[in-house]
Scaffold this active site. Structure first.
Site, PDB file in Angstrom:
ATOM      1  N   ASP A 264       0.870  -1.329   0.114  1.00 25.64           N
ATOM      2  CA  ASP A 264      -0.078   0.028   0.140  1.00 25.64           C
ATOM      3  C   ASP A 264       0.946   1.309  -0.021  1.00 25.64           C
ATOM      4  OD1 ASP A 264      -3.198   0.687   1.609  1.00 25.64           O
ATOM      5  OD2 ASP A 264      -2.030   1.871   0.141  1.00 25.64           O
TER       6      ASP A 264
HETATM    7  C1  GLC Z   1      -4.241   4.379  -0.376  1.00 26.74           C
HETATM    8  C2  GLC Z   1      -5.281   3.062  -0.143  1.00 26.74           C
HETATM    9  C3  GLC Z   1      -5.131   2.058  -1.354  1.00 26.74           C
HETATM   10  C4  GLC Z   1      -5.100   2.761  -2.545  1.00 26.74           C
HETATM   11  C5  GLC Z   1      -3.582   3.356  -2.356  1.00 26.74           C
HETATM   12  C6  GLC Z   1      -3.362   4.023  -3.730  1.00 26.74           C
HETATM   13  O1  GLC Z   1      -3.458   4.652   0.695  1.00 26.74           O
HETATM   14  O2  GLC Z   1      -5.102   2.401   1.188  1.00 26.74           O
HETATM   15  O3  GLC Z   1      -6.478   1.257  -1.335  1.00 26.74           O
HETATM   16  O4  GLC Z   1      -5.208   1.882  -3.642  1.00 26.74           O
HETATM   17  O5  GLC Z   1      -3.370   4.137  -1.473  1.00 26.74           O
HETATM   18  O6  GLC Z   1      -4.140   5.269  -3.991  1.00 26.74           O
END
Ligand code: GLC
Length: 732
Positions: A264
């Site tokens: 993430d």
């Molecule tokens: C965010 C979310 C994730 C998302 C990623 C990119 O913090 O937790 O679900 O796809 O970052 O935006």
């Protein structure tokens, strides 16, 4: 002379041969994928292999330019294709060709209980991602609904592992059939937003394997997901983006996952752990999720120069690097360098139709006294539509799943189109303030004057549709924060009471991704649970409200009467939200209806519940045998009859109870469901295959699944709260 001729001839021949020399295997589209991967890997330098393993921009990572291997472009999210951003920014870049179709939130898809719609959803959103030239779609999310306060429940598929597993697999297959990788998230135990970046979750192995992992396991083993996203939180002391138990042992060793583990954004905290504990692609480091820009060059990422240095010094085994690079190459050859990658489409009529159909089938009718709904056109001259959610965009907000859309039909748009603008009077009723990320800003409008204006409109009306709920503002179904209260926000309860005082014909339509408290429930004749329904929200809602479409949705999670009735809130702070460092899921396997059944607490509305404008009868439950072996498939047979006067669909649900077992088990667990469409008066014979092996429990003493022989009780019903038939079978 002769020798010159000979030399020239040989030279030409070798040049010719050279020109016809076969393409390198990795470029030969006729070669099997694994051969192409190995060949590409063998041609790459150590620097090129390491460069695959970390971001080069906010949403992309490097390919191998020298070899013509393309970059990896990821994009949110589960409900539609996020607008383009600048190279290293979160905000939109202001392009004019990236306004997408917004599909309904995944709670709506789950509420349809229709896996065929999951496939349609996956293909449609996959086509949009393909058209936008994305390699990876950052979705779907399948974290289990444990508390009604979790800010991101709207992005997931509810409280039951069986429902989530069976609804997520076709979505992934659909996306990947278009040559775009799905990225199932957030693996694992990211069941709240409070302290999401560090909270150290723990729970029993039984709860882990029986409740929180099944949807991810199905996504990997049946959905064949080509990538998976590590969660922000910790699990048993290690961050999930580099967690040895989750990624090396369970995901890659036990489940044989051959895809890419993507962190993430900002979920990586250690080179050593990232190298050794199963992470393949590091994204978004130095950002705390969505609020700060990177202050460091990408080459400082944990899997960038520090990793390269470690390889060169012999600190890290090259085999670890090759495994990461191989997985990323495999992802590229499955997508951008696939021999038969389909083409996409963007904002097509077919995608609108898909969005509308999913919205129609996900809407849940909760209460309908005296047939309040449907309200056919022409029945009433004066219809009042009250509430901000009737006219507010609900495709924006919520965090990373927020969308810039080509269009969005609001509930008000849909109702005006359906009933005619001369018959609709709208009043805002309540105001929430602007959609912001990470903070909330109350509206400047005066709440009392809004209520008074709405009451005046309601007084004059024959019928009132109140359209409220949550709205993806911060703390109101939004990433980065949990709800602070189980109640409806912005004074909606007070407004509903005021409307009911002047007009008892007031129905409540809630648009949300979560359960809310309903203090007005006994005074309101009808309640409809809409979700964040996407670009076609207005059409779908108006078609269900007017009766053009008969609602067939069922709740993918229980609605408790009060927050304390919910399992996660029963054991105090350490269970939710944790003590800010550690958290323990003390309710264990008793999540959702499993809790309400066992503790004999009546929910407001149970998992799997939903009314229809017609009625159904589930009859004559039988099985092909009465004694089964542990690897057998049970043929469960029954009839479904439409006993009413309208076409509609019922969701038959089969739950199983294991009355005698060496460990305690829930009173029932969902093990099969089927949505059946019937004309008035029509009866269908339904047969469902139920795997006996699905009755096993995770045995902590054996560290494996265990199915003890004995009697099991099959329970058939149209809701977890309405079992109409039971049948005992025996497993030898
Ligand atoms: C965010 C979310 C994730 C998302 C990623 C990119 O913090 O937790 O679900 O796809 O970052 O935006």
């Amino acid at each position: 002379m002769k020798s010159i001729v000979l030399t020239v001839t040989v030279l030409c021949a070798s040049l010719l041969a050279g020109a016809q020399q076969k393409q390198p295997v990795y470029l030969d589209l006729s070669q099997p994928l694994e051969k192409r991967v190995e060949n590409a890997l063998s041609l790459m330098t150590t620097e090129e292999k390491v460069s695959l393993c970390y971001a080069q921009s906010k949403f992309s990572s490097k390919g191998v330019p020298r070899l013509g291997i393309p970059e990896v472009w990821t994009d949110d999210g589960p409900h539609g294709i996020r607008e383009e951003v600048l190279w290293d920014e979160w905000g939109g870049a202001g392009w004019t060709n990236d306004s997408c179709t917004a599909f309904p939130a995944l709670t709506c898809l789950a509420a349809s209980f229709n896996p065929k719609l999951s496939l349609l959803y996956g293909k449609s959103i996959g086509e949009e991602a393909r058209y936008r030239n994305k390699t990876v779609l950052l979705g779907p999310g399948v974290n289990i609904y444990r508390t009604p306060l979790n800010g991101r429940n709207f992005e997931y598929m509810g409280e039951d592992p069986y429902l989530s597993s069976h609804m997520v697999v076709p979505y992934i297959q659909g996306v990947q059939s278009i040559g775009v990788a799905a990225c199932v998230k957030h693996f694992a135990l990211n069941n709240q937003e409070e302290w999401r970046g560090h909270i150290n979750v723990d729970l029993s192995d039984r709860a882990l394997y029986e409740i929180y992992l099944p949807a991810f396991k199905a996504a990997v083993q049946e959905g064949k997901a080509w990538s998976i996203m590590g969660a922000y939180n910790q699990f048993r002391g290690e961050h999930c983006c580099h967690n040895d138990l989750l990624l090396n042992k369970i995901l890659k060793n036990d489940w044989k996952f051959d895809g890419v583990v993507i962190s993430d954004w900002g979920g990586v905290h250690s080179t050593d752990q990232a190298v050794k504990n199963g992470l393949d692609l590091e994204m978004g480091t130095y950002t705390d999720g969505l609020t700060t820009k990177g202050k460091f060059p990408y080459s400082d990422y944990y899997l960038a120069n520090p990793f390269l240095k470690g390889i060169k010094e012999g600190k890290y085994d090259v085999a670890l690097l090759d495994d990461k690079a191989r997985r990323i190459l495999r992802l590229i050859f499955r997508t951008t360098m696939s021999a038969n990658r389909p083409f996409g489409r963007f904002v097509s009529p077919e995608h609108s139709e898909a969005a509308r159909k999913i919205a129609q089938e996900g809407i849940v009718l909760l209460k309908n006294d005296k047939q309040f709904f449907p309200v056919p056109g022409g029945k009433f001259k004066k219809i009042a539509v009250i509430g901000e959610n009737a006219d507010r965009s609900l495709v924006i907000g919520g965090g990373s799943s927020s969308l810039k859309v080509a269009y969005e039909k609001s509930p008000l748009d849909g109702l005006i189109a359906k009933y005619g603008k001369d018959h609709i009077t709208y009043s805002l009723g309540y105001a929430s303030g602007p959609a912001l990320y990470g903070r909330e800003e109350p509206s400047k409008l005066n709440a009392d004057s809004l209520i008074n204006a709405a009451v005046e409109v309601a007084k004059q009306a024959d019928i009132v549709f109140f359209i409220g709920g949550l709205n993806k503002n911060h703390f109101q179904d939004c990433e980065g924060g949990d709800r602070k209260s189980f109640s409806l926000p912005f004074g909606q309860d007070k407004l509903i009471d005021a409307l009911l005082k002047v007009n008892k014909n007031t129905a409540v339509v809630l648009l949300s991704g979560n359960a809310v408290s309903m203090p007005w429930i006994n005074k309101v004749p009808a309640i409809m649970q809409g979700w964040y329904l996407g670009s076609e929200a207005g059409s779908a809602l108006a078609e269900v409200i007017s009766g053009e479409v008969n609602p067939s949705g069922k709740l993918p999670f229980s609605f408790p009467k009060k927050l304390e009735d919910n399992a996660a809130h029963f054991y105090g702070k350490i269970s939710y939200p944790g003590d800010s460092i550690n958290q323990y899921y003390k309710e264990d396997i008793l999540v959702g209806y499993r809790w309400f059944d066992t503790k004999k607490i009546a929910p407001q509305y149970p998992f799997g519940y939903g009314l229809s404008y017609t009625s159904f009868n589930l009859g004559t439950l039988s099985t092909d045998k009465s004694v089964y072996g542990k690897e057998d498939i049970i043929k469960v047979r029954f009839t479904v009859k439409n006993t009413g006067a309208r076409y509609g669909a019922e969701v038959a649900q089969l739950y199983v109870n294991d009355p005698v077992c060496s460990v305690s088990r829930p009173l029932k667990e969902l093990k099969a469901f089927e949505k059946v469409f019937l004309q008035p008066g029509e009866t269908k014979n339904v047969e469902m295959d139920v795997k006996v092996s699905d009755f096993a429990f995770y045995d902590e003493s054996k560290k494996d699944w265990n199915l003890e022989s004995g009697d099991f009780v099959l329970q058939l019903g149209n809701s977890s709260g309405n079992i109409t038939q039971k049948l005992k079978i025996t497993v030898k």
